[in-house]
Design a protein around this motif. Structure first.
Motif, mmCIF file in Angstrom:
data_model
loop_
_atom_site.group_PDB
_atom_site.id
_atom_site.type_symbol
_atom_site.label_atom_id
_atom_site.label_comp_id
_atom_site.label_asym_id
_atom_site.label_seq_id
_atom_site.Cartn_x
_atom_site.Cartn_y
_atom_site.Cartn_z
ATOM 1 N N GLY A 1 0.813 -1.213 0.000
ATOM 2 C CA GLY A 1 0.000 0.000 0.000
ATOM 3 C C GLY A 1 0.844 1.260 0.000
ATOM 4 N N VAL A 2 0.245 2.356 -0.446
ATOM 5 C CA VAL A 2 0.920 3.656 -0.527
ATOM 6 C C VAL A 2 0.034 4.697 0.137
ATOM 7 C CG1 VAL A 2 1.790 5.453 -2.055
ATOM 8 C CG2 VAL A 2 2.106 3.044 -2.676
ATOM 9 N N ASP B 1 5.577 1.655 -2.442
ATOM 10 C CA ASP B 1 4.900 0.475 -1.920
ATOM 11 C C ASP B 1 5.970 -0.501 -1.433
ATOM 12 O OD1 ASP B 1 3.731 -2.215 -1.822
ATOM 13 O OD2 ASP B 1 1.952 -1.270 -2.695
ATOM 14 N N ASN B 2 6.063 -0.661 -0.137
ATOM 15 C CA ASN B 2 7.167 -1.440 0.434
ATOM 16 C C ASN B 2 7.020 -2.945 0.230
ATOM 17 O OD1 ASN B 2 8.977 0.588 1.645
ATOM 18 N ND2 ASN B 2 7.140 1.138 2.813
ATOM 19 N N PHE B 3 5.812 -3.401 -0.067
ATOM 20 C CA PHE B 3 5.634 -4.822 -0.385
ATOM 21 C C PHE B 3 6.301 -5.143 -1.718
ATOM 22 C CE2 PHE B 3 3.088 -8.220 -2.439
ATOM 23 C CZ PHE B 3 3.299 -9.237 -1.520
ATOM 24 N N ALA C 1 9.747 -3.669 9.371
ATOM 25 C CA ALA C 1 9.239 -2.767 10.413
ATOM 26 C C ALA C 1 8.817 -1.409 9.864
ATOM 27 C CB ALA C 1 10.294 -2.583 11.511
ATOM 28 N N LYS C 2 8.822 -1.221 8.560
ATOM 29 C CA LYS C 2 8.428 0.089 8.029
ATOM 30 C C LYS C 2 6.992 0.481 8.389
ATOM 31 C CE LYS C 2 11.686 1.476 4.503
ATOM 32 N NZ LYS C 2 11.901 1.854 3.094
ATOM 33 N N PRO C 3 6.024 -0.441 8.342
ATOM 34 C CA PRO C 3 4.673 -0.029 8.758
ATOM 35 C C PRO C 3 4.632 0.464 10.201
ATOM 36 C CG PRO C 3 4.570 -2.073 7.523
ATOM 37 C CD PRO C 3 6.028 -1.810 7.794
ATOM 38 N N TRP D 1 7.252 11.321 4.143
ATOM 39 C CA TRP D 1 7.132 10.094 4.929
ATOM 40 C C TRP D 1 8.497 9.617 5.397
ATOM 41 C CZ3 TRP D 1 2.462 8.592 6.452
ATOM 42 C CH2 TRP D 1 1.367 9.087 5.744
ATOM 43 N N THR D 2 8.563 9.226 6.646
ATOM 44 C CA THR D 2 9.817 8.711 7.213
ATOM 45 C C THR D 2 9.581 7.352 7.863
ATOM 46 O OG1 THR D 2 9.504 9.711 9.406
ATOM 47 C CG2 THR D 2 10.589 11.075 7.711
#
Length: 473
Positions: free
Chosen positions: A246-247, A257-259, A288-290, A301-302
């Motif tokens: 997701g974004v 989108d980190n996935f 652990a980004k979420p 975004w950080t």
């Protein structure tokens, strides 16, 4: 279609056929060996099904060899196995199966070849080739498995909802075969995955992770993970990875989108290594980004601290997924924790001290860490990718230079705690650890060389400042 010429390549098929004829048993080679024979893939597992007692046939085949052939009998399962060189040859009687809703363990009864083929997971695994003399090499393919191989389709031989509800592990196998063979999943079969994904809860974690690891070891694992995600199977056992998808956007600021980024990193690392645990580090590196995602109006975004948080999450995820809780987990945890460190070393102003600390912290994993960092470069801007990779070339060169000069990878302090206690006549205490730590820091900062002579000289100075005197002989 007849495969007699192909079977002639191995003597075991004629031998089994001859003995089966003598015993009056209708006998076939089935399953994966047939599939791989048709596809031209190597296969060392040969499964025979006979309409009758499989263990009796296996025993007769083992006894037919002039020298001893190891025979393993599994009476509870009605199977037996012999080993011939690199091949594992298994025998079982044809059977039909029924299931209870809370278990994937079937209720087994003697059956016909047709019933045996109906119980198999996919059409490409439900083919049989007769080895009896009068029909040697004849293909029995009631569900068009040969056609599905040509179409590159994974499809269940009967209603997929029944197939997957009876044995939910078959859903993981569907994705695994699609990944390994680069096949599509038939539309109705895929709908069966979606409908029955919740049934995966009755499968042990060990069986799930065994299938997942096989997917991870293919050339391009992202395909399998996309299937797991789309079918909702991934949601059942790896929710942390699902949460990467997701974004989020605020105004004109959004994050990647980190996935899908993780899947690209995984594919990238697979070009460099077949190390399963380095591939797992790629899967886990941004896990652990979420949990660390924040929005800052100035910078967007950080994900500050996601590397440390991810390292802390690693043991819990490994434990729940039934992955090994040993040095392999610690190796993955280390790479997750350090995966941002080399990026900070691309500046020309980076000190040797910073490189020494990275070498000390990474130890023997430094080369794998650099592979992970290279794999982590996933920009669509090719010029940006090349610039980053060139920077990593510089970092690796700097690492080589510092390592050759200082030899700090995995170094142990040149003076041990036992030696410090002996020199100053001390009992075990906190001061011993403090002295060792100061010597280590001096080496990493480059104040002294990594050798015993300079370490001892520093030790005596540090001890004197603390009022410690060497023990007199």
């Amino acid at each position: 279609m007849n495969f007699s010429k192909e079977l002639e390549a191995l003597e075991i098929f004629r031998r089994v056929g001859k003995i089966a004829d003598e015993m009056g048993l209708e006998t076939y080679v089935v399953g994966g060996y047939v599939r791989d024979l048709i596809m031209g893939r190597p296969c060392k597992d040969i499964d025979f099904v006979c309409v009758g007692p499989g263990i009796a046939l296996a025993t007769a085949v083992a006894e037919s060899f002039p020298s001893h052939v190891p025979l393993s009998v599994f009476k509870n399962f009605g199977t037996a196995m012999i080993k011939l060189d690199d091949y594992e040859v298994e025998f079982v009687g044809a059977r039909r199966e029924s299931y209870k809703s809370d278990s994937r363990k079937p209720i087994v009864e003697d059956g016909t070849l047709q019933e045996d083929q109906e119980r198999r997971d996919f059409t490409i695994n439900a083919m049989a080739i007769c080895v009896n003399q009068d029909r040697f090499g004849e293909l029995i393919d009631p569900f068009d498995g040969l056609k599905d191989i040509k179409r590159k389709i994974i499809k269940t031989p009967t209603d997929p909802n029944v197939t997957f509800s009876d044995d939910p592990l078959r859903m993981m196998r569907a994705v695994r075969f699609a990944s390994q063979l680069q096949f599509d999943i038939d539309a109705d079969t895929f709908e069966g995955l979606v409908n029955n994904a919740h049934r995966l809860s009755i499968i042990s974690g060990e069986r799930i992770i065994d299938e997942l690891n096989k997917m991870i070891m293919v050339d391009k694992p992202s395909y399998g993970f996309k299937l797991l995600f789309a079918s909702k199977l991934l949601h059942e056992f790896f929710p942390e990875m699902v949460e990467l998808q997701g974004v989020d956007s605020v105004g004109d600021k959004s994050h990647k989108d980190n996935f899908y980024h993780t899947l690209q990193v995984l594919d990238n690392i697979c070009v460099m290594t077949d190390n399963l645990w380095l591939r797992w580090a790629a899967i886990m590196h941004d896990i652990a980004k979420p949990a660390t995602k924040r929005f800052n109006a100035k910078v967007g975004w950080t994900f500050h601290g996601h590397e440390d948080k991810g390292a802390r999450m690693t043991p819990g995820i490994f434990r729940r997924l039934k992955l090994p809780m040993d040095e392999r987990m610690k190796y993955v945890q280390l790479l997750v924790r350090l995966h941002l460190r080399p990026i900070a070393l691309v500046s020309d102003k980076v000190t040797d001290s910073a490189v020494r600390r990275l070498l000390f912290d990474a130890g023997d994993a430094i080369d794998d860490l650099m592979k992970l960092c290279r794999a982590d470069v996933t920009s669509k801007n090719n010029n940006k990718v090349q610039r980053y990779l060139a920077n990593f070339d510089k970092v690796e060169q700097k690492i080589l230079e510092v390592e050759e000069k200082d030899q700090v990878r995995n170094f142990q302090p040149p003076v041990s705690g036992e030696e410090i206690m002996s020199i100053f006549g001390l009992d075990p205490s906190r001061i011993i650890g403090e002295l060792k730590e100061e010597i280590k820091e001096a080496i990493l900062e480059g104040h002294i060389q990594n050798n015993k002579e300079e370490a001892l000289q520093l030790l005596y100075r540090l001890a004197e400042n603390r009022g410690l005197k060497p023990k007199t002989e």
